[in-house]
Design a protein around this motif. Sequence first.
Motif, PDB file in Angstrom:
ATOM      1  N   CYS A 173       0.838  -1.202   0.000  1.00 18.41           N
ATOM      2  CA  CYS A 173       0.000   0.000   0.000  1.00 18.41           C
ATOM      3  C   CYS A 173       0.878   1.260   0.000  1.00 18.41           C
ATOM      4  CB  CYS A 173      -0.941  -0.005   1.199  1.00 18.41           C
ATOM      5  SG  CYS A 173      -2.339  -1.145   1.032  1.00 18.41           S
ATOM      6  N   LYS A 174       1.943   1.233   0.755  1.00 18.62           N
ATOM      7  CA  LYS A 174       2.874   2.361   0.739  1.00 18.62           C
ATOM      8  C   LYS A 174       3.504   2.510  -0.649  1.00 18.62           C
ATOM      9  CE  LYS A 174       7.183   4.107   2.713  1.00 18.62           C
ATOM     10  NZ  LYS A 174       8.334   3.827   3.605  1.00 18.62           N
ATOM     11  N   HIS A 175       3.802   1.380  -1.281  1.00 20.23           N
ATOM     12  CA  HIS A 175       4.454   1.393  -2.600  1.00 20.23           C
ATOM     13  C   HIS A 175       3.597   2.113  -3.641  1.00 20.23           C
ATOM     14  CE1 HIS A 175       6.816   0.017  -6.001  1.00 20.23           C
ATOM     15  NE2 HIS A 175       5.734  -0.529  -6.542  1.00 20.23           N
ATOM     16  N   ILE A 176       2.266   2.000  -3.541  1.00 23.62           N
ATOM     17  CA  ILE A 176       1.384   2.680  -4.502  1.00 23.62           C
ATOM     18  C   ILE A 176       0.894   4.019  -3.957  1.00 23.62           C
ATOM     19  CG2 ILE A 176       0.673   0.520  -5.612  1.00 23.62           C
ATOM     20  CD1 ILE A 176      -2.009   0.764  -4.078  1.00 23.62           C
ATOM     21  N   SER A 177       1.554   4.508  -2.903  1.00 26.44           N
ATOM     22  CA  SER A 177       1.267   5.826  -2.300  1.00 26.44           C
ATOM     23  C   SER A 177      -0.121   5.921  -1.680  1.00 26.44           C
ATOM     24  CB  SER A 177       1.456   6.938  -3.351  1.00 26.44           C
ATOM     25  OG  SER A 177       2.782   6.940  -3.834  1.00 26.44           O
ATOM     26  N   HIS A 178      -0.607   4.797  -1.159  1.00 23.01           N
ATOM     27  CA  HIS A 178      -1.875   4.778  -0.429  1.00 23.01           C
ATOM     28  C   HIS A 178      -1.667   4.008   0.879  1.00 23.01           C
ATOM     29  CE1 HIS A 178      -4.278   6.558  -3.630  1.00 23.01           C
ATOM     30  NE2 HIS A 178      -3.650   5.780  -4.480  1.00 23.01           N
ATOM     31  N   PRO A 179      -0.867   4.583   1.804  1.00 27.05           N
ATOM     32  CA  PRO A 179      -0.552   3.868   3.042  1.00 27.05           C
ATOM     33  C   PRO A 179      -1.784   3.642   3.909  1.00 27.05           C
ATOM     34  CG  PRO A 179       0.132   6.160   3.184  1.00 27.05           C
ATOM     35  CD  PRO A 179      -0.264   5.918   1.763  1.00 27.05           C
ATOM     36  N   ILE A 180      -1.722   2.586   4.695  1.00 18.51           N
ATOM     37  CA  ILE A 180      -2.833   2.222   5.572  1.00 18.51           C
ATOM     38  C   ILE A 180      -2.882   3.162   6.771  1.00 18.51           C
ATOM     39  CG2 ILE A 180      -3.804   0.403   7.029  1.00 18.51           C
ATOM     40  CD1 ILE A 180      -2.503  -1.630   5.160  1.00 18.51           C
ATOM     41  N   ILE A 181      -4.086   3.585   7.112  1.00 18.02           N
ATOM     42  CA  ILE A 181      -4.283   4.446   8.280  1.00 18.02           C
ATOM     43  C   ILE A 181      -3.877   3.691   9.548  1.00 18.02           C
ATOM     44  CG2 ILE A 181      -5.999   5.653   9.664  1.00 18.02           C
ATOM     45  CD1 ILE A 181      -5.304   7.006   6.976  1.00 18.02           C
ATOM     46  N   GLY A 182      -3.144   4.374  10.404  1.00 14.15           N
ATOM     47  CA  GLY A 182      -2.706   3.786  11.659  1.00 14.15           C
ATOM     48  C   GLY A 182      -1.394   3.040  11.578  1.00 14.15           C
ATOM     49  N   ASP A 183      -0.798   3.016  10.380  1.00 13.27           N
ATOM     50  CA  ASP A 183       0.480   2.327  10.214  1.00 13.27           C
ATOM     51  C   ASP A 183       1.607   3.273  10.623  1.00 13.27           C
ATOM     52  OD1 ASP A 183       2.737   0.947   9.415  1.00 13.27           O
ATOM     53  OD2 ASP A 183       1.829   0.202   7.565  1.00 13.27           O
ATOM     54  N   ALA A 184       2.150   3.045  11.816  1.00 15.83           N
ATOM     55  CA  ALA A 184       3.176   3.941  12.350  1.00 15.83           C
ATOM     56  C   ALA A 184       4.484   3.824  11.584  1.00 15.83           C
ATOM     57  CB  ALA A 184       3.407   3.630  13.830  1.00 15.83           C
ATOM     58  N   LYS A 185       4.728   2.677  10.985  1.00 17.82           N
ATOM     59  CA  LYS A 185       6.001   2.445  10.316  1.00 17.82           C
ATOM     60  C   LYS A 185       5.973   2.830   8.842  1.00 17.82           C
ATOM     61  CE  LYS A 185       9.692  -0.974  10.119  1.00 17.82           C
ATOM     62  NZ  LYS A 185      10.147  -2.300  10.588  1.00 17.82           N
ATOM     63  N   HIS A 186       4.861   2.563   8.162  1.00 19.44           N
ATOM     64  CA  HIS A 186       4.794   2.778   6.726  1.00 19.44           C
ATOM     65  C   HIS A 186       3.775   3.848   6.328  1.00 19.44           C
ATOM     66  CE1 HIS A 186       7.198  -0.873   6.380  1.00 19.44           C
ATOM     67  NE2 HIS A 186       6.319  -1.492   7.136  1.00 19.44           N
ATOM     68  N   GLY A 187       3.083   4.437   7.300  1.00 19.06           N
ATOM     69  CA  GLY A 187       1.998   5.364   6.993  1.00 19.06           C
ATOM     70  C   GLY A 187       2.360   6.823   7.144  1.00 19.06           C
ATOM     71  N   ARG A 188       1.327   7.644   7.307  1.00 20.52           N
ATOM     72  CA  ARG A 188       1.488   9.101   7.389  1.00 20.52           C
ATOM     73  C   ARG A 188       1.011   9.563   8.767  1.00 20.52           C
ATOM     74  NH1 ARG A 188       4.436  11.199   3.285  1.00 20.52           N
ATOM     75  NH2 ARG A 188       3.284  13.165   3.439  1.00 20.52           N
ATOM     76  N   GLY A 189       1.929  10.175   9.531  1.00 23.17           N
ATOM     77  CA  GLY A 189       1.654  10.520  10.919  1.00 23.17           C
ATOM     78  C   GLY A 189       0.466  11.436  11.123  1.00 23.17           C
ATOM     79  N   ARG A 190       0.306  12.465  10.294  1.00 19.72           N
ATOM     80  CA  ARG A 190      -0.785  13.420  10.499  1.00 19.72           C
ATOM     81  C   ARG A 190      -2.141  12.768  10.297  1.00 19.72           C
ATOM     82  NH1 ARG A 190       1.465  18.933   7.452  1.00 19.72           N
ATOM     83  NH2 ARG A 190       3.337  19.187   8.741  1.00 19.72           N
ATOM     84  N   HIS A 191      -2.249  11.916   9.301  1.00 20.66           N
ATOM     85  CA  HIS A 191      -3.519  11.214   9.073  1.00 20.66           C
ATOM     86  C   HIS A 191      -3.788  10.215  10.202  1.00 20.66           C
ATOM     87  CE1 HIS A 191      -4.247  12.738   4.972  1.00 20.66           C
ATOM     88  NE2 HIS A 191      -2.938  12.774   4.897  1.00 20.66           N
ATOM     89  N   ASN A 192      -2.753   9.538  10.649  1.00 18.38           N
ATOM     90  CA  ASN A 192      -2.908   8.604  11.764  1.00 18.38           C
ATOM     91  C   ASN A 192      -3.405   9.329  13.012  1.00 18.38           C
ATOM     92  OD1 ASN A 192      -1.865   6.708  10.017  1.00 18.38           O
ATOM     93  ND2 ASN A 192       0.141   6.568  11.002  1.00 18.38           N
TER      94      ASN A 192
END
Length: 254
Positions: A173-192
């Motif tokens: 999901c990160k590879h296609i620029s759509h990281p999973i919500i709540g993913d601290a390692k591969h996601g986006r902090g502000r959205h989390n």
Amino acid sequence: MTETLTILYQDEYLLAVNKPSGLLVHRSMIDRHETRFAMQILRDQIGQHVFPIHRLDKPTSGVLVFALSSEVAALMNKQQVAKDSKWHKGYLAVVRGWAPEDIFIDHALKEKLDKIVDKKAQQDKPAQSAQTQIKRLATTELDVKIEGFDKSRYSLVWAEPEQGRKHQIRRHCKHISHPIIGDAKHGRGRHNRYFKEQLNCPRLMLHAAYLQLQHPITAETIVLWAELDDCWQHLLHGFDWQSALPESLQLDSI
């Protein structure tokens, strides 16, 4: 009160449960201060030892299968890696942005080793093949400004990994620029943080909803579905996504 797990399937050979988010499958040096483990809870719950057949990350919820003997565990491990494997998995995830309607991700993943647990493992392994089919089920757009955009978009997706590489769905999901919500390692902090603080969803929004496998003794096809927790249900209700779920996970109105 003694903690128990929801049992999805049980016979004299196999046991399947709905693992909650935040629960480790077994003891780990990575989380050495954790005191709750699915294996220990189940052992106390059913009064016998259980043998893990596969893994789910600590923050991932959903279908988790155990064997009730080492012999059955060995049979199931062979079944998983066979070329004609009868294992089929389906995951629900909430991702940032509007994901593609239907995309097949073929992106090899290099094994990420832990400095403590894997210090004796081969450090220069080549990337392993990894394929995941992802289908978009629903979308929403919120009037919330995050990361410079006036509105924020999110998608509900269904993911079917063909392998079980570590963090495969999260990394794809990160590879296609759509990281999973709540993913601290591969996601986006502000959205989390927005989901945690404003939507009361402090968890990784990844759920192992479906698993189909062949019984190692009877050869019967077993189909397992794991219900969604309160965090998922309230989010789906708030985004009006209930009708987009697979029929076996359709929710009653909250």
